[in-house]
Design a protein around this motif. Structure first.
Motif, PDB file in Angstrom:
ATOM      1  N   GLU A  49      62.373  26.347  40.018  1.00 42.99           N
ATOM      2  CA  GLU A  49      61.630  27.163  39.732  1.00 42.99           C
ATOM      3  C   GLU A  49      60.023  26.499  39.285  1.00 42.99           C
ATOM      4  O   GLU A  49      59.040  26.504  38.881  1.00 42.99           O
ATOM      5  N   TRP A  50      61.060  25.686  38.402  1.00 44.86           N
ATOM      6  CA  TRP A  50      59.617  24.709  37.728  1.00 44.86           C
ATOM      7  C   TRP A  50      58.459  24.379  38.477  1.00 44.86           C
ATOM      8  O   TRP A  50      57.249  24.674  38.423  1.00 44.86           O
ATOM      9  N   THR A  51      58.562  23.823  40.314  1.00 43.58           N
ATOM     10  CA  THR A  51      57.749  23.407  40.725  1.00 43.58           C
ATOM     11  C   THR A  51      56.765  24.547  41.370  1.00 43.58           C
ATOM     12  O   THR A  51      55.626  25.238  41.198  1.00 43.58           O
ATOM     13  N   GLN A  52      57.520  25.971  41.593  1.00 42.96           N
ATOM     14  CA  GLN A  52      57.218  27.125  41.981  1.00 42.96           C
ATOM     15  C   GLN A  52      56.173  26.987  40.928  1.00 42.96           C
ATOM     16  O   GLN A  52      55.071  28.135  41.125  1.00 42.96           O
ATOM     17  N   GLU A  53      56.168  27.289  39.515  1.00 44.76           N
ATOM     18  CA  GLU A  53      55.497  27.446  38.184  1.00 44.76           C
ATOM     19  C   GLU A  53      54.596  26.743  38.565  1.00 44.76           C
ATOM     20  O   GLU A  53      53.148  27.408  38.239  1.00 44.76           O
ATOM     21  N   LEU A  54      54.314  24.865  38.520  1.00 43.79           N
ATOM     22  CA  LEU A  54      52.420  24.904  38.965  1.00 43.79           C
ATOM     23  C   LEU A  54      52.254  24.983  39.940  1.00 43.79           C
ATOM     24  O   LEU A  54      51.490  24.623  40.403  1.00 43.79           O
ATOM     25  N   CYS A  55      53.528  25.170  41.560  1.00 51.24           N
ATOM     26  CA  CYS A  55      52.345  25.033  42.468  1.00 51.24           C
ATOM     27  C   CYS A  55      51.562  27.085  42.082  1.00 51.24           C
ATOM     28  O   CYS A  55      50.095  26.374  42.978  1.00 51.24           O
ATOM     29  N   SER A  56      51.765  27.481  41.875  1.00 50.29           N
ATOM     30  CA  SER A  56      50.810  29.368  41.299  1.00 50.29           C
ATOM     31  C   SER A  56      49.674  29.063  40.972  1.00 50.29           C
ATOM     32  O   SER A  56      48.833  29.291  40.587  1.00 50.29           O
ATOM     33  N   GLN A  57      50.043  27.806  40.334  1.00 53.69           N
ATOM     34  CA  GLN A  57      48.448  26.874  39.594  1.00 53.69           C
ATOM     35  C   GLN A  57      46.925  27.112  40.603  1.00 53.69           C
ATOM     36  O   GLN A  57      46.279  26.756  40.739  1.00 53.69           O
ATOM     37  N   LEU A  58      47.264  26.852  42.088  1.00 53.52           N
ATOM     38  CA  LEU A  58      46.738  26.266  42.738  1.00 53.52           C
ATOM     39  C   LEU A  58      46.289  27.494  43.123  1.00 53.52           C
ATOM     40  O   LEU A  58      45.349  28.177  44.076  1.00 53.52           O
ATOM     41  N   GLU A  59      46.699  28.889  42.833  1.00 52.11           N
ATOM     42  CA  GLU A  59      46.273  30.424  43.700  1.00 52.11           C
ATOM     43  C   GLU A  59      45.638  30.869  42.725  1.00 52.11           C
ATOM     44  O   GLU A  59      45.292  32.104  42.411  1.00 52.11           O
ATOM     45  N   ASP A  60      44.885  30.060  41.560  1.00 50.71           N
ATOM     46  CA  ASP A  60      43.825  30.281  40.337  1.00 50.71           C
ATOM     47  C   ASP A  60      42.762  30.509  40.805  1.00 50.71           C
ATOM     48  O   ASP A  60      42.218  29.420  41.099  1.00 50.71           O
ATOM     49  N   GLN A  61      42.026  31.124  40.991  1.00 52.94           N
ATOM     50  CA  GLN A  61      40.573  31.266  41.564  1.00 52.94           C
ATOM     51  C   GLN A  61      39.855  30.577  40.677  1.00 52.94           C
ATOM     52  O   GLN A  61      38.361  29.912  40.854  1.00 52.94           O
ATOM     53  N   SER A  62      39.932  30.896  39.257  1.00 50.72           N
ATOM     54  CA  SER A  62      38.949  30.071  38.830  1.00 50.72           C
ATOM     55  C   SER A  62      38.845  28.621  38.709  1.00 50.72           C
ATOM     56  O   SER A  62      37.946  27.884  38.346  1.00 50.72           O
ATOM     57  N   LEU A  63      39.841  28.274  39.435  1.00 50.81           N
ATOM     58  CA  LEU A  63      39.728  26.612  40.205  1.00 50.81           C
ATOM     59  C   LEU A  63      38.369  26.207  40.270  1.00 50.81           C
ATOM     60  O   LEU A  63      38.129  25.383  40.761  1.00 50.81           O
ATOM     61  N   PHE A  64      38.286  27.635  41.216  1.00 51.83           N
ATOM     62  CA  PHE A  64      36.852  27.523  41.740  1.00 51.83           C
ATOM     63  C   PHE A  64      35.931  27.976  41.579  1.00 51.83           C
ATOM     64  O   PHE A  64      34.835  27.470  42.648  1.00 51.83           O
ATOM     65  N   GLU A  65      35.659  28.441  40.673  1.00 50.12           N
ATOM     66  CA  GLU A  65      34.745  28.986  40.330  1.00 50.12           C
ATOM     67  C   GLU A  65      34.432  28.272  38.577  1.00 50.12           C
ATOM     68  O   GLU A  65      34.190  28.970  37.330  1.00 50.12           O
ATOM     69  N   GLN A  66      34.952  27.706  37.973  1.00 50.43           N
ATOM     70  CA  GLN A  66      33.997  26.445  37.201  1.00 50.43           C
ATOM     71  C   GLN A  66      32.650  26.908  36.361  1.00 50.43           C
ATOM     72  O   GLN A  66      31.664  26.555  36.868  1.00 50.43           O
ATOM     73  N   SER A  67      32.586  27.436  34.888  1.00 52.02           N
ATOM     74  CA  SER A  67      31.306  27.639  34.868  1.00 52.02           C
ATOM     75  C   SER A  67      31.056  26.570  34.111  1.00 52.02           C
ATOM     76  O   SER A  67      31.587  25.501  33.933  1.00 52.02           O
ATOM     77  N   PRO A  68      29.259  26.385  34.239  1.00 51.26           N
ATOM     78  CA  PRO A  68      28.741  25.206  33.633  1.00 51.26           C
ATOM     79  C   PRO A  68      29.415  25.371  31.974  1.00 51.26           C
ATOM     80  O   PRO A  68      29.316  23.438  31.421  1.00 51.26           O
ATOM     81  N   ASN A  69      29.754  26.240  31.482  1.00 55.24           N
ATOM     82  CA  ASN A  69      30.621  26.401  29.772  1.00 55.24           C
ATOM     83  C   ASN A  69      31.272  25.171  30.253  1.00 55.24           C
ATOM     84  O   ASN A  69      31.666  24.104  29.196  1.00 55.24           O
ATOM     85  N   GLN A  70      32.117  26.017  31.433  1.00 53.87           N
ATOM     86  CA  GLN A  70      33.652  24.823  30.834  1.00 53.87           C
ATOM     87  C   GLN A  70      33.351  23.745  31.774  1.00 53.87           C
ATOM     88  O   GLN A  70      33.654  21.868  30.736  1.00 53.87           O
ATOM     89  N   ILE A  71      31.792  23.146  32.691  1.00 54.83           N
ATOM     90  CA  ILE A  71      31.926  22.012  32.453  1.00 54.83           C
ATOM     91  C   ILE A  71      31.637  20.949  31.453  1.00 54.83           C
ATOM     92  O   ILE A  71      31.730  19.877  31.510  1.00 54.83           O
ATOM     93  N   ALA A  72      30.043  21.448  30.751  1.00 55.25           N
ATOM     94  CA  ALA A  72      29.702  20.912  29.854  1.00 55.25           C
ATOM     95  C   ALA A  72      31.181  20.459  28.667  1.00 55.25           C
ATOM     96  O   ALA A  72      30.819  19.532  28.187  1.00 55.25           O
ATOM     97  N   GLU A  73      31.566  21.488  28.377  1.00 57.02           N
ATOM     98  CA  GLU A  73      32.982  21.267  27.221  1.00 57.02           C
ATOM     99  C   GLU A  73      34.119  19.869  27.784  1.00 57.02           C
ATOM    100  O   GLU A  73      34.156  19.083  27.147  1.00 57.02           O
ATOM    101  N   ARG A  74      34.162  20.021  29.220  1.00 55.70           N
ATOM    102  CA  ARG A  74      35.093  18.528  29.481  1.00 55.70           C
ATOM    103  C   ARG A  74      34.009  17.528  29.341  1.00 55.70           C
ATOM    104  O   ARG A  74      34.529  16.269  28.838  1.00 55.70           O
TER     105      ARG A  74
END
Length: 265
Positions: free
Chosen positions: A186-211
């Motif tokens: 279940e722990w693995t499933q929880e971590l793997c589910s993060q790969l289904e978050d579309q925000s990973l592929f739509e980083q905003s300029p604000n998020q990049i600047a913050e990083r």
């Protein structure tokens, strides 16, 4: 596993493969793409496999032939079916390809790299080493920078691409059993589910600047310039569809922000 080395290029064959995959509880997929000269990955091949068969699908068709944009739809529907486990290895890039090419993400993804890590087999272990360790299978690697747009696809490259999914279902099943015995599935499933978050592929300029700001290489007074530079770069590289480093790498952006230019010239 029966492997099919010929590139699948007909709607009839795609539907036949999709119908087979729909009957499975667990399947595997991988992608081959080109990104050396573009901002967005250019998806060329999708490898799919069940426990009994593996195929190579010509993803080029759906992107380059306006009359065949729906070519991959039956396979994409299977990828989005939450009832079927989709096995990938280090699948962030594979998900990015699906999202930027077709606007979809595979659901119920199980990443064997994450699973291996939680089994104590090491962080970031390669597929070849993992197959050797758990299944005693040896696969040849060495074509990572191949130009996958070649048609017809050379037989050697077809065999190389198929190796990435040929044993992936067996590997995934082995890892899942180990994780269940360790009470970590279940722990693995929880971590793997993060790969289904579309925000990973739509980083905003604000998020990049913050990083970039968190790197500690600029002061709070520089942040406004940094954000403006990032906004300009992210818009421009998408317009031109070129790699970020061709326009301005992160390090260059930080250097300019520290200089505090007074205008865009």
């Amino acid at each position: 596993v029966q492997v099919h080395e010929e590139l699948v290029q007909s709607e009839k064959d795609i539907q036949k493969i999709a119908d087979h995959l729909k009957t499975q509880s667990i399947i595997a997929f991988d992608t081959e793409f080109i990104r050396e000269t573009t901002f967005y990955p250019k998806l060329e091949i999708i490898q799919v496999a069940s426990a009994s068969e593996a195929w190579l699908i010509d993803a080029q068709i759906a992107q380059e032939d306006p009359e065949r944009k729906a070519f991959l739809d039956p396979i994409l529907e299977v990828f989005q079916d939450p009832k079927i486990i989709k096995l990938v290895h280090a699948g962030l890039g594979d998900q990015e390809c699906l999202y930027t090419s077709f606007g979809v993400l595979a659901r119920n993804v199980f990443d064997t790299a994450i699973g291996a890590s939680l089994c104590g087999l090491g962080d970031g272990i390669g597929l070849a080493n993992l197959l050797k360790t758990l299944l005693g299978v040896r696969i040849k690697k060495g074509h990572a920078r191949t130009h996958w747009s070649q048609r017809p696809l050379p037989r050697q490259l077809a065999k190389y691409a198929l190796a990435d999914v040929e044993y992936l279902v067996a590997l995934g099943q082995e890892l899942i059993e180990k994780l269940k015995s360790l009470h970590r599935f279940e722990w693995t499933q929880e971590l793997c589910s993060q790969l289904e978050d579309q925000s990973l592929f739509e980083q905003s300029p604000n998020q990049i600047a913050e990083r970039l700001y968190k790197s500690g290489k600029i002061t709070p007074n520089d942040y406004g310039v940094l954000l403006h530079l990032v906004q300009w770069r992210e818009k421009r590289v998408r317009q031109l569809n070129i790699p970020k480093k061709w326009l301005a790498s992160d390090s260059v952006i930080l250097d300019i922000a520290r200089v505090q230019p007074k205008n865009e010239k």
